[in-house]
Each structure stands twice: as structure tokens, then as C-alpha cells.
Write a protein that holds these residues in place. Structure first.
Motif, PDB file in Angstrom:
ATOM      1  N   HIS A   1       0.928   7.199   6.955  1.00 37.38           N
ATOM      2  CA  HIS A   1       0.880   5.821   7.444  1.00 37.38           C
ATOM      3  C   HIS A   1       0.251   5.936   8.592  1.00 37.38           C
ATOM      4  CE1 HIS A   1       3.885   4.653   4.324  1.00 37.38           C
ATOM      5  NE2 HIS A   1       4.491   5.718   4.695  1.00 37.38           N
TER       6      HIS A   1
ATOM      7  N   GLU B   1      -7.301   7.081   0.466  1.00 40.63           N
ATOM      8  CA  GLU B   1      -6.951   5.751   1.040  1.00 40.63           C
ATOM      9  C   GLU B   1      -6.605   4.852   0.273  1.00 40.63           C
ATOM     10  OE1 GLU B   1      -9.899   5.202   3.887  1.00 40.63           O
ATOM     11  OE2 GLU B   1      -9.588   7.040   4.873  1.00 40.63           O
ATOM     12  N   MET B   2      -5.426   3.847   0.263  1.00 42.44           N
ATOM     13  CA  MET B   2      -5.398   3.091  -0.556  1.00 42.44           C
ATOM     14  C   MET B   2      -6.039   1.812   0.019  1.00 42.44           C
ATOM     15  SD  MET B   2      -2.841   4.111  -2.450  1.00 42.44           S
ATOM     16  CE  MET B   2      -3.396   5.731  -2.124  1.00 42.44           C
TER      17      MET B   2
ATOM     18  N   THR C   1      -7.072  -1.515   1.672  1.00 45.25           N
ATOM     19  CA  THR C   1      -6.432  -2.258   2.690  1.00 45.25           C
ATOM     20  C   THR C   1      -6.513  -3.992   2.591  1.00 45.25           C
ATOM     21  OG1 THR C   1      -8.643  -2.560   4.006  1.00 45.25           O
ATOM     22  CG2 THR C   1      -6.825  -0.614   4.662  1.00 45.25           C
TER      23      THR C   1
ATOM     24  N   TYR D   1      -4.836   2.648   7.757  1.00 42.46           N
ATOM     25  CA  TYR D   1      -4.864   2.741   6.285  1.00 42.46           C
ATOM     26  C   TYR D   1      -3.516   3.596   5.921  1.00 42.46           C
ATOM     27  CZ  TYR D   1      -6.006   7.857   6.933  1.00 42.46           C
ATOM     28  OH  TYR D   1      -5.911   9.354   7.477  1.00 42.46           O
TER      29      TYR D   1
ATOM     30  N   PHE E   1     -10.070   2.028  -3.731  1.00 47.49           N
ATOM     31  CA  PHE E   1      -9.507   3.230  -3.195  1.00 47.49           C
ATOM     32  C   PHE E   1     -10.550   4.384  -2.786  1.00 47.49           C
ATOM     33  CE2 PHE E   1      -6.474   1.544  -6.235  1.00 47.49           C
ATOM     34  CZ  PHE E   1      -5.386   1.815  -5.643  1.00 47.49           C
TER      35      PHE E   1
ATOM     36  N   GLU F   1       2.241   1.925  -3.373  1.00 45.46           N
ATOM     37  CA  GLU F   1       1.324   2.190  -4.279  1.00 45.46           C
ATOM     38  C   GLU F   1       1.145   3.564  -4.033  1.00 45.46           C
ATOM     39  OE1 GLU F   1      -1.556   1.577  -7.569  1.00 45.46           O
ATOM     40  OE2 GLU F   1       0.092   0.440  -6.944  1.00 45.46           O
TER      41      GLU F   1
ATOM     42  N   GLN G   1       0.634  -1.204   0.099  1.00 43.39           N
ATOM     43  CA  GLN G   1       0.001  -0.044  -0.119  1.00 43.39           C
ATOM     44  C   GLN G   1       0.868   1.424  -0.074  1.00 43.39           C
ATOM     45  OE1 GLN G   1      -0.681  -2.609   2.508  1.00 43.39           O
ATOM     46  NE2 GLN G   1      -2.310  -3.351   2.027  1.00 43.39           N
TER      47      GLN G   1
END
Length: 121
Positions: A45, A66-67, A69, A51, A75, A24, A21
Motif C-alpha cells: 500500500h 499495480e491495481m 486507481t 497505488y 492493471f 482485489e 484495490q
């Protein structure tokens, strides 16, 4: 990095987590428009809220991309409120993006949504 309600800075990327994550998030942040980068796009982080995302300080408050999880998750583009609303909400979801897009596409859509809704100057 946010952990145990404490915020600490990660210096020079050497202490930065190298989770999928986080990688990315850095890849997407590198493709954000100049307006988003001028809004102070930073990798966050948040271990308390679980998240990893790209946070931008916009005219109407902080916005976080937010990436996902978990594998196959979406997303999320979330507007975080500075003060909770009367009903107790502390954030509002702006957009869901499926994980089928490349980082360039996610960065482009994020930039366009923020610009079209008046978040960016």
C-alpha cells in the motif's frame, strides 16, 4: 504500508486497508503461481505513489502489479529499478492488462509474463 517516506509493516492484516484495490490485490495474490509466491509476493500500500499492488522480489529486481486507481483503469506490471537509469527512469512498464479479466486470469498472465521474460527462477 508506505506513507510519508516511511515503511511500516501491517501485522496480521488487522491494520490493512480494506479499499477495493486492496481487496482485489489480495484476491489476485492468492491465485499467483508457486514461482511468484516463492519470489515473495507481498501486498504493498504505497500512499506516496498512490497505488496498491502485489510486489515480488525477482532475480532482476522488484516487480509490482499495480491495481487500477480509478474505475475502468488498467492493471500495470512494472519493473522497479534498484538504481535509476542514466536518463533518470526509476521503473519500466512491462505489461498493461485491461480490467476485463477475473483475478485468476490476471494472476495467470502475470505469472506467465514474468516466467517467459526470465524474471523468475
Amino acid at each position: 504500508m508506505i506513507s510519508g517516506d516511511r515503511v511500516r509493516r501491517v501485522h496480521g492484516g488487522k491494520d490493512a486497508p480494506n479499499t477495493p484495490q486492496a481487496i482485489e490485490a489480495r484476491r489476485i495474490a492468492s491465485f499467483l503461481s508457486l514461482a511468484c509466491q516463492r519470489a515473495g509476493a507481498k501486498i504493498v500500500h504505497n500512499e506516496d505513489a498512490r497505488y496498491v499492488g502485489v510486489r515480488m522480489e525477482t532475480r532482476v529486481g522488484p516487480v509490482v502489479l499495480e491495481m487500477p486507481t480509478e474505475a475502468g483503469g488498467n492493471f500495470r506490471l512494472v519493473h522497479e529499478f534498484i538504481e535509476p537509469k542514466p536518463n533518470g527512469d526509476t521503473s519500466s512498464e512491462i505489461l498493461h492488462l485491461p480490467p476485463v479479466y477475473k483475478p485468476q486470469g490476471i494472476a495467470l498472465m502475470t505469472s506467465q509474463v514474468l516466467a517467459s521474460r526470465g524474471f523468475l527462477a
